[in-house]
Design an enzyme around this catalytic site. Structure first.
Site: not given
Ligand code: NAP
Length: 475
Positions: A172, A248, A282, A379
């Site tokens: 997804k 992650e 991240c 962040e």
């Molecule tokens: P996000 O809002 O948490 O979304 C990540 C994924 O989760 C998207 O596919 C999103 O879908 C989905 N999602 C959102 N709400 C959900 C729910 N209730 N149930 C299941 N899935 C759900 O994060 P983002 O804004 O895309 O990415 C930025 C974040 O990722 C930052 O905090 C960054 O630090 C973190 N990150 C961490 C790493 C690591 O390796 N530690 C690497 C890259 C990024 P939708 O797009 O449809 O909302």
């Protein structure tokens, strides 16, 4: 370019017929629409993953390896097209997108090599009464959820080990960047991945679909990359069915420059650690702690380098910093800078949105950032570098650890003993010592504290998709 759901090896519209808009953040223009998957589509994807599971688990490791190797080669063949697509839907500068494609492809190559190195263990029980055999088996159907900031690499970092381990999966991708995921699915099919082994669903109701899939007892693994906030929600949900989770999550990386650091290297490293992906990583340096004796020179040099960056349409060849991914991200970055400024921070460069279409914020360096500024604990996820002075090593360690996150930390010093001592004391899963980058498919990537659970990359990443089976016997 494919832009339908990928289920059981077929490209299908959503059963509802509804679609989701995909925008180019550089121009704020609609570039595509993708299907809005329904619960029926999610069930069909799980049915396809289930139907393919037994034969994929039984496929000889060498064959799984050859397919992953082929996927690596196909990604390199199409590297430029993939990079342009990433840049279009995510906004990142083409140079960053090219770097991402190379990094993403490397996960297929690395896990092609790991697929044939799944070793077990054998020992004599301490009592001498039995032999202990440990065998690693595929964990089962994996649900993979990825963010928008690395649309290719976050997908291959999960698909590579899942397939090497013998698992089938449903991916997804983030709603902002679904097109790269579809392109990777197409390449995997071309590489010989059997129908149903990899399925891709796009949806505007991530929570609803994910909850339904996690309620299905056939799903045994959840591998999530994204925010800590969403990770926490998913962990709670996964508890209902005791699904194995890899998380992650977010970061708040400290970047520590000691008095004896090589300042040329530290400034170069800060540019990479802060500005890779325009700060939307991240691993991005979120707080720069610099020894008081060198803070003036370091800050001036960093501000000069940041102000010289070419900001523009991500897909233009000369661009070094693209836009933020969407308006909400732009507003968040602007609010964090305003908050710091109101509390006394000095703007050395940047500090404003760009007056043009697209979600642009000027590369920014802030000095004299007070301890209560929100961007020191949140962040930033944008091109903003807040700098804070310190005097003593203990103080630097205390400041670095003053966060609920623990993904990565950067340390610059010429004193190796100090570098290693501080590396041990900083609470994070990864340390970049005199380097601005840690990400490497051959190394275990991941965080401690609220930055996550488990590791991706290396052999560790493979074991996240396997269960240890212990057989007690005697002969
Ligand atoms: P996000 O809002 O948490 O979304 C990540 C994924 O989760 C998207 O596919 C999103 O879908 C989905 N999602 C959102 N709400 C959900 C729910 N209730 N149930 C299941 N899935 C759900 O994060 P983002 O804004 O895309 O990415 C930025 C974040 O990722 C930052 O905090 C960054 O630090 C973190 N990150 C961490 C790493 C690591 O390796 N530690 C690497 C890259 C990024 P939708 O797009 O449809 O909302």
């Amino acid at each position: 370019m494919p832009n339908e759901l990928f289920i059981g090896g077929k490209w299908l519209p959503s059963t509802s017929g509804n679609r989701i808009d995909v925008f180019d953040p550089s121009m704020e223009k609609l570039i595509a629409t993708v299907p809005d998957a329904t619960l029926e589509d999610a069930a069909a994807a799980l049915d396809a993953a289930h139907a393919a599971a037994a034969s994929w688990a039984a496929t000889p490791p060498r064959k799984r390896s050859d397919i992953l190797r082929r996927a690596y080669e196909l990604m390199l063949r199409d590297a430029e097209a993939i990079a342009v697509l990433i840049s279009r839907e995510n906004g990142k500068a083409l140079a960053d997108a090219r770097g991402e494609v190379a990094y993403a492809a490397e996960f297929f190559r690395w896990y092609a090599e790991e697929a044939v190195r799944i070793n077990g263990e054998i020992s004599v029980a301490p009592s001498g009464q039995a032999r202990t055999l440990v065998q690693y088996q595929p964990i089962g159907i994996a649900l993979l959820i990825t963010p928008w900031n690395f649309p290719a690499a976050m997908a291959t970092r999960k698909i590579g080990p899942a397939l090497a381990a013998g698992c089938t999966c449903v991916l997804k991708p983030a709603t902002e960047t679904p097109l790269t995921a579809f392109l990777i699915a197409q390449l995997l099919a071309e590489a010989g991945v059997p129908d149903g082994v990899v399925n891709v669903l796009t949806t505007s109701t991530a929570g609803k679909l994910t909850n339904a899939m996690l309620d299905d007892p056939r799903v045994r693994k959840l591998s999530f990359t994204g925010s800590t906030e969403v990770g926490r929600v998913l962990l709670r949900k996964a508890a209902d069915s005791i699904v194995h989770c890899s998380m992650e999550l977010g970061g708040n990386a400290p970047f520590v420059v000691f008095e004896d650091a090589d300042l040329d290297a530290a400034v170069d490293g800060a540019m990479i650690a802060k500005m890779r992906n325009g700060g939307e990583a991240c691993t991005a340096a979120n707080r720069l702690y610099v020894h008081r004796n060198v803070i003036g020179e370091f800050s001036a040099r960093l501000a000069q380098r940041m102000s010289a960056l070419v900001v523009g349409d991500g897909a233009h060849a000369t661009t070094q910093c693209g836009p933020l991914v969407n308006r909400a991200s732009l507003n968040k970055v602007a609010a964090l800078v305003d908050d710091a400024r109101e509390k006394g921070a000095r703007v050395l460069t940047g500090g404003a949105r760009l007056d043009r279409a697209g979600y642009f914020y000027a590369p920014t360096v802030l000095a004299d950032v007070p301890a209560n500024a929100a961007l020191l604990c949140e962040e930033i996820f944008g091109p903003v570098a807040p700098i804070v002075a310190f005097d003593r090593e203990d103080e630097a360690v205390r400041l670095a650890n003053d966060t609920e996150y623990g993904l990565v930390a950067y340390v610059y010093t010429r004193d190796l003993a100090r570098g290693l001592r501080v590396s041990e004391r900083i609470e994070s899963g990864m340390i970049a010592l005199n380097r601005g980058l840690v990400s490497d498919p051959a190394a275990p990537f991941g965080g401690v504290k609220q930055s996550g659970l488990g590791r991706e990359g290396a052999h560790h990443g493979l074991l996240e998709f396997m269960e240890a089976k212990y057989i007690s016997t005697n002969w």
